[in-house]
Write an enzyme that holds these catalytic residues in place. Structure first.
Site, PDB file in Angstrom:
ATOM      1  N   GLU A 160      27.668   5.505  -3.721  1.00 50.09           N
ATOM      2  CA  GLU A 160      27.482   6.301  -4.932  1.00 50.09           C
ATOM      3  C   GLU A 160      27.757   7.782  -4.707  1.00 50.09           C
ATOM      4  OE1 GLU A 160      23.958   7.388  -8.180  1.00 50.09           O
ATOM      5  OE2 GLU A 160      23.619   5.836  -6.659  1.00 50.09           O
ATOM      6  N   GLU A 214      12.918   6.646 -14.242  1.00 48.81           N
ATOM      7  CA  GLU A 214      14.149   6.759 -15.016  1.00 48.81           C
ATOM      8  C   GLU A 214      14.067   5.935 -16.307  1.00 48.81           C
ATOM      9  OE1 GLU A 214      17.388   7.852 -11.604  1.00 48.81           O
ATOM     10  OE2 GLU A 214      17.124   5.725 -12.045  1.00 48.81           O
ATOM     11  N   ASP A 221      17.845  10.526  -2.985  1.00 47.15           N
ATOM     12  CA  ASP A 221      18.638   9.454  -3.595  1.00 47.15           C
ATOM     13  C   ASP A 221      19.970   9.256  -2.882  1.00 47.15           C
ATOM     14  OD1 ASP A 221      19.354   7.459  -5.334  1.00 47.15           O
ATOM     15  OD2 ASP A 221      19.862   8.783  -6.989  1.00 47.15           O
TER      16      ASP A 221
END
Length: 704
Positions: A418, A311, A390
């Site tokens: 998240e 990332e 993820d």
């Protein structure tokens, strides 16, 4: 009255409320705890003494007397406690007092403890002995846990015989806090450490947080984001090291070692070097100098956490090096001081072209790290996310567990929610984590579970552990959603002992947080244990995941995920849905597992329904093991999930009057928001797949 300096109805005290026990329970426990014999007082021993005396005063309504002497006549004037005491000492000191066999004392784990009813002459005592002062601290918190939930009745106190130790050497919290005060994936306010580029001067909340962590056995943490910006790079420089050291001092009082996330490009950003090449002598020398400077300030500094080459983060790939080169360079700098490097395995190319269905992000970690197995230094741990993607609400266990056999590993879990409701929705993750920990990789035959691999025991490694991404902030109740405190508590208890059941952990937390009223305990425990499945029902079906809005990852958006630049993560079209990850016709991801999982996931007939669309692309009319078609399952679960979310509101509402008004209303507001949002998820997902498939709901319900 709680021992913490906060009003009880905010939730600030969390599970350390120490509310006054019922009279009979308090009376029984007072007889044993009015007198605390504690010969040792310095350092962590002082923390143990402070925690025990303050908590027992709150639980019992009396202030215990602390003495160095174990003497039958010391309290003879008080007939309720005559000849009885709570003896608190290291195992070595307890053996010297004749209360613990020398052989047992010598074998006790440094972080382990014994709680046992013992006798010496006319004195009967509850012995609390720790392998070290840190073990004594964990034993003290366990004793207080038992007292708080009402387990220490007269019979139990007469027969106590508990011996416990942590199964994981490293039990860690990762903070993703930025120095401007923001928290990446933080859903409970701002950072408790930083504000406007500086450390917060008032450390009261940091100390209270250290208490919470120590009470569940946490022994390490990072305080800054793994995505380290230039401002946070200053944390390893002389400019901010005094502030880092002051924070480390607080956590040291509770047996917790502080670590820092570092930027791999720090030699350029902070050192003025032209390169961060891990094989460059000047770069290696710079890291050695920084390590020495940090340890001069913080002798028990834990080490570095690194996110590299993922990332857009810098890493060794920039210089044609691999992860072992990068990790080992840092490990060499830390090795003389006993520091460790934790190297995250979250590595993938986020701009892959998803028109190419042979490219698979799920394969990336395994492909990168398995060829390096055995090349990492002994003070390097590879930190591996629970799944190959993820932190989705449902995905398989990462095959990297079992793929690596000659490298230290640790499991990474995301306590902060998240993709699971961002602490605006109730989603209790302990049952999910239990499935991960209990997953048998078959790497060394049957019984090679993730729990054993992470601890190091499966492959005879000396170190390992579990890390959790923090879910706390500066909200009055720490976690935004009061019930999200259960995820932090549950993480700590599982990191200490992965064999604990989800049901037992849940029961503990509810009793500690809300008291022992049977109806309250039953209702809240059932709500927590049902909530993961409820959330899954109204969000992403059958393991497909990713149906969230880009950027913030909250709310339904079937095609919205930001990294699927040329398509989707689920490949839904008019004919079917799912990702073909088989060896025969797909990406080949199933081959990364050992048998029998590789065969089960490869087989359309054997693949578990809850992971079907993670491993296979199937028609909407494909029938699941339940007998339903895929499209009907999608419709049914989303209607059912929305109804279940409304049911959470009703169940909680039934507790009105049993819970203080402040905490009752906090949770009620969150659950009402969840119920409304669950309907939005239902309508968005069902409408999308109705239009994609052209197949109506077999039950004739309206699809918006």
């Amino acid at each position: 009255m709680s021992v913490a300096n906060a009003t009880s109805d905010t939730g600030y005290d969390a599970w350390l409320r120490y509310d006054r026990l019922p009279e009979r329970q308090a009376g029984v426990l007072t007889g044993w705890c009015r007198r605390i014999v504690m010969p040792e007082r310095e350092g962590l021993f002082h923390t143990v003494r402070r925690e025990l005396t303050a908590a027992l005063a709150s639980l019992l309504g009396i202030e215990p007397v602390v003495t160095d002497v174990l003497d039958a006549d010391a309290d003879a004037a008080d007939t309720t406690g005559a000849g009885r005491a709570l003896v608190v000492a290291t195992a070595e000191r307890a053996a010297g007092l004749g209360l613990l066999a020398g052989e047992e004392a010598g074998a006790l784990h440094a972080d382990g403890f014994v709680i046992r009813t013992v006798r010496r002459g006319d004195v009967r005592a509850v012995l609390l002995a720790g392998g070290t002062a840190r073990g004594l601290l964990y034993g003290a918190f366990h004793f207080l846990r038992l007292a708080s939930i009402g387990s220490l009745n007269d019979r139990a106190l007469e027969q106590l015989d508990i011996a416990d130790r942590p199964r994981n050497p490293l039990r860690m919290i990762n903070h993703w806090d930025n120095m401007d005060g923001s928290i990446e994936r933080g859903y409970a306010g701002k950072s408790i450490f930083f504000r406007d580029g500086k450390f917060i001067a008032d450390k009261t909340r940091v100390r209270d947080y250290a208490r919470l962590l120590a009470s569940i056995g946490i022994n390490a943490l990072t305080i800054n984001n793994v995505n380290v910006h230039e401002t946070e790079t200053k944390l390893i420089t002389d400019e901010l090291l005094p502030d880092v050291a002051a924070t480390a001092d607080i956590f040291r009082e509770y047996g917790i070692r502080l670590m820092l996330s570092i930027n791999f490009a720090a030699p350029i950003q902070a050192g003025g070097l032209p390169t961060a090449d891990p094989l460059d002598p000047a770069v290696r020398a710079w890291w050695r100098e920084r390590a020495a400077a940090i340890f001069r300030r913080i002798p028990d500094f834990g080490g570095f956490l690194v996110k590299a080459d993922s990332e857009f983060r810098p890493g060794p790939f920039t210089y044609g090096r691999d992860h072992a080169d990068g990790a080992n360079m840092l490990a060499e700098a830390l090795e003389p001081f006993g520091g460790i490097v934790i190297w995250r395995c979250f590595v993938y190319n986020c701009l892959q072209d998803w028109r190419d269905r042979t490219t698979d992000r799920a394969k990336a970690a395994y492909d990168h790290f398995v060829p390096l197995d055995g090349r990492f230094k002994d003070n390097v741990l590879l930190q591996i996310k629970n799944g190959p993607m993820d932190f989705q609400v449902r995905e398989p266990v990462s095959p990297l567990f079992g793929g690596l056999t000659r490298t230290n590993q640790m499991l990474e879990l995301q306590i902060t929610q998240e993709y699971t409701g961002q602490q605006r929705h109730l989603c209790y993750l302990v049952p999910q984590w239990k499935e991960v920990l209990d997953f048998d990789t078959y790497a060394c035959g049957e019984g090679t579970t993730v729990a054993r691999i992470a601890s190091g025991s499966a492959f005879g490694r000396e170190t390992g552990g579990i890390a959790g991404v923090s879910n706390i902030g500066d909200d009055p109740n720490w976690t935004g959603h009061l019930l999200a405190q259960a995820n932090l508590y549950g993480f700590g208890r599982l990191a200490w002992n992965p064999e604990l059941s989800a049901e037992d952990i849940t029961d503990e937390w509810v009793r500690l947080t809300f008291g022992g009223d049977p109806e309250t305990v039953r209702t809240i425990a059932e709500m927590l244990l049902d909530s993961w499945r409820i959330y899954e029902n109204y969000t992403a079906p059958l393991g497909v995941g990713w149906m969230v809005n880009p950027g913030h990852h909250y709310g339904p958006n079937v095609d919205g995920y930001e990294y699927s630049k040329w398509g989707t993560y689920h490949f839904a079209d008019c004919r079917g849905i799912g990702v073909d990850r088989t060896v025969k016709t797909g990406t080949g991801f199933t081959a990364q597992y050992h048998k029998p999982h590789s065969e089960i996931y490869e087989s359309l007939e054997q693949c578990p329904d809850e992971l079907l669309l993670f491993f296979h692309h199937v028609p909407y009319t494909h029938r699941l093991h339940s007998g339903k078609t895929v499209i009907q399952h999608i419709y049914d679960t989303h209607f059912e999930g929305a109804e279940q979310a409304r049911g959470l509101v009703e169940r909680w509402s039934g507790l009105k009057g049993r819970i203080d008004t402040g905490r009752f209303l906090q949770v009620l507001r969150r659950l009402e928001e969840q119920a409304e949002h669950a309907k939005e998820w239902r309508d968005v997902i069902n409408t999308y797949f109705w239009r994609k498939s052209g197949i109506p709901d077999a039950r004739g319900r309206k699809i918006y």
